[in-house]
Design a protein around this motif. Sequence first.
Motif, short mmCIF file in Angstrom:
data_model
loop_
_atom_site.label_atom_id
_atom_site.label_comp_id
_atom_site.label_asym_id
_atom_site.label_seq_id
_atom_site.Cartn_x
_atom_site.Cartn_y
_atom_site.Cartn_z
N ASN A 10 -8.01 129.19 5.12
CA ASN A 10 -6.57 129.43 4.90
C ASN A 10 -5.85 130.01 6.12
N SER A 11 -6.56 130.35 7.18
CA SER A 11 -5.92 130.78 8.43
C SER A 11 -6.98 130.86 9.52
N ALA A 12 -6.53 130.91 10.76
CA ALA A 12 -7.47 131.13 11.87
C ALA A 12 -8.02 132.55 11.81
N THR A 13 -7.26 133.47 11.26
CA THR A 13 -7.72 134.85 11.12
C THR A 13 -8.97 134.88 10.22
N SER A 14 -8.89 134.16 9.08
CA SER A 14 -10.06 134.06 8.19
C SER A 14 -11.21 133.35 8.91
N ALA A 15 -10.85 132.33 9.69
CA ALA A 15 -11.88 131.57 10.42
C ALA A 15 -12.64 132.50 11.37
N LEU A 16 -11.89 133.33 12.08
CA LEU A 16 -12.53 134.25 13.02
C LEU A 16 -13.41 135.26 12.28
N HIS A 17 -12.93 135.70 11.13
CA HIS A 17 -13.70 136.68 10.35
C HIS A 17 -15.05 136.10 9.92
N VAL A 37 -5.00 139.77 26.35
CA VAL A 37 -3.75 139.00 26.27
C VAL A 37 -3.95 137.87 25.27
N THR A 38 -3.83 138.24 24.00
CA THR A 38 -3.99 137.30 22.90
C THR A 38 -3.36 137.92 21.67
N PHE A 39 -3.29 137.14 20.60
CA PHE A 39 -2.80 137.70 19.34
C PHE A 39 -3.88 138.64 18.79
N VAL A 40 -3.45 139.68 18.09
CA VAL A 40 -4.37 140.72 17.62
C VAL A 40 -5.55 140.17 16.81
N ALA A 41 -5.36 139.01 16.17
CA ALA A 41 -6.42 138.46 15.31
C ALA A 41 -7.71 138.19 16.09
N SER A 42 -7.59 137.87 17.39
CA SER A 42 -8.79 137.57 18.19
C SER A 42 -9.70 138.79 18.30
N ALA A 101 -13.67 133.84 23.40
CA ALA A 101 -12.96 133.23 24.54
C ALA A 101 -11.70 132.56 24.00
N VAL A 102 -10.56 133.12 24.36
CA VAL A 102 -9.29 132.61 23.82
C VAL A 102 -8.67 131.62 24.81
N HIS A 103 -8.37 130.43 24.33
CA HIS A 103 -7.76 129.42 25.20
C HIS A 103 -6.25 129.60 25.16
N SER A 119 -7.10 128.55 18.80
CA SER A 119 -5.91 128.51 17.94
C SER A 119 -4.77 127.75 18.60
N HIS A 120 -4.71 127.81 19.95
CA HIS A 120 -3.61 127.17 20.68
C HIS A 120 -4.00 125.80 21.23
N ALA A 121 -5.20 125.36 20.96
CA ALA A 121 -5.76 124.36 21.89
C ALA A 121 -6.23 123.06 21.27
N PHE A 144 -3.54 126.43 12.31
CA PHE A 144 -2.51 125.44 11.96
C PHE A 144 -1.23 126.13 11.47
N HIS A 145 -0.98 127.32 12.00
CA HIS A 145 0.28 128.02 11.74
C HIS A 145 1.44 127.15 12.27
N PRO A 146 2.63 127.23 11.66
CA PRO A 146 3.71 126.30 12.02
C PRO A 146 4.07 126.19 13.50
N VAL A 147 3.94 127.27 14.27
CA VAL A 147 4.30 127.11 15.69
C VAL A 147 3.19 126.44 16.49
N LYS A 148 2.02 126.24 15.88
CA LYS A 148 0.90 125.66 16.63
C LYS A 148 1.08 124.15 16.79
N ILE A 149 0.09 123.48 17.38
CA ILE A 149 0.27 122.08 17.77
C ILE A 149 0.36 121.16 16.55
C1 LIG Z 1 -4.92 133.21 19.80
C2 LIG Z 1 -4.73 133.34 18.33
N1 LIG Z 1 -5.80 133.62 17.56
C3 LIG Z 1 -5.69 133.73 16.23
C4 LIG Z 1 -4.48 133.58 15.59
C5 LIG Z 1 -4.39 133.73 14.12
O1 LIG Z 1 -3.99 132.52 13.55
P1 LIG Z 1 -3.53 132.43 12.01
O2 LIG Z 1 -2.07 132.76 12.01
O3 LIG Z 1 -3.79 130.99 11.65
O4 LIG Z 1 -4.35 133.36 11.24
C6 LIG Z 1 -3.35 133.30 16.35
C7 LIG Z 1 -2.03 133.17 15.69
O5 LIG Z 1 -0.99 133.28 16.29
C8 LIG Z 1 -3.47 133.18 17.74
O6 LIG Z 1 -2.40 132.92 18.51
#
Ligand SMILES: Cc1ncc(COP(=O)(O)O)c(C=O)c1O
Length: 386
Positions: free
Chosen positions: A52-59, A78-83, A130-132, A159-161, A184-189
């Motif tokens: 349901n989100s990349a945050t869950s995916a990372l977890h 230099v990334t979103f806090v979820a990383s 490793a955040v792209h 998440s961006h790539a 796949f958050h709305p601002v993503k590709i």
């Molecule tokens: C680099 C990065 N990782 C993780 C996330 C988390 O993604 P999600 O909003 O799908 O949980 C984001 C969202 O902006 C992101 O930019």
Amino acid sequence: MIPYGRQDITQDDVDAVVGVLQSDFLTQGPMVPRFEQQIATHVGASHALAVNSATSALHIACLALGLGPGDRLWTSPVTFVASANCGLYCGAQVDFVDIDPRTYNLCPKALAHKLEQAELDGTLPKIVVAVHLCGQPCEMQKIHILAKRFGFKVIEDASHAIGGKYRGEFIGNGKFSDITVFSFHPVKIITTAEGGMVLTNDAELANKMALLRSHGITRDPMQMTHESDGPWYYQQIDLGFNYRMTELQAALGISQMERLDHYIARRHQLAERYSELLRALPVTTPWQHPDSYSGLHLYVIRLKLDAINKTHRQVFDSLREQGIGVNLHYIPIYTQPFYAEMGFNPSDFPASQSYYREAISIPMFQTMTDDQQDQVLAALAEALQA
Ligand SMILES: Cc1ncc(COP(=O)(O)O)c(C=O)c1O
């Protein structure tokens, strides 16, 4: 306002979602496995699991790799806090590696240096994320070599790539990592409103993440501790979550994927045009590593502050006032109050500090017109003027 990023929803997307609404399954039907197969095939991974989100995916990626209390997870600041948060969810400690001043991704040299010290101190990480950033892949081969030497696991936060390539192959094929994550958050590709995916070539990790995605429950007799009680029977064999993606989201994702190549191509056209037309202005345009074909989720410029009579803030405000929805990706995580309390020293991350003083994300999205891009350029020229 021209936003820095936005989704593209077509009639085909709407029809796909409405089709699901009129079907028998809103969740746990045929669309999610179809979406997973579509992405796995596209990028060349053996296993893909929608969540349901990349945050869950990372977890669940961290949990599957065995991260727990007493362990360490390192990532870029230099990334979103979820990383980084995914490490804390597992009870691990989080630390950061400074960025490369050219790519803005985690710097392999800084990583090597920090690992050598950590080996001496007995503080090696279990996982490096490793955040792209912006869609540009990290130098994965160098990170992979360090992973083998120092014995850590690698998660690619892609998440961006999605749609980008490293050394000519799609990001997500797992050649240099254990697990890759897409958002796949709305601002993503591509978007599924909220949504994410984990990819791996390791069947055991895939199985573990499938369990964690849905309460730790299995219906597979092979995984049960004893023979099934009957057709109704399932067993909880781990502590998992409800991180499932809905059928509506998967149908949207399948429809969006049809346009992925077109989206990336358009983003590259826009980036080339920006880079050409921005040459006359006192800004640094994104440098692309020769191994990289970026997904170009974001287009970040850096102000040459020595060459202008404006502050970063003044340029940012002027752009917003002129109707350009600029943003800043990202505030270094160690400066967030929740992390600052852990005792990070900003001077340990000079490249990240300098990036934060100068960076601005200017609009970049697949449906952006040349005319809108010209408006951004004119507004930027105005904002930079003395
Ligand atoms: C680099 C990065 N990782 C993780 C996330 C988390 O993604 P999600 O909003 O799908 O949980 C984001 C969202 O902006 C992101 O930019």
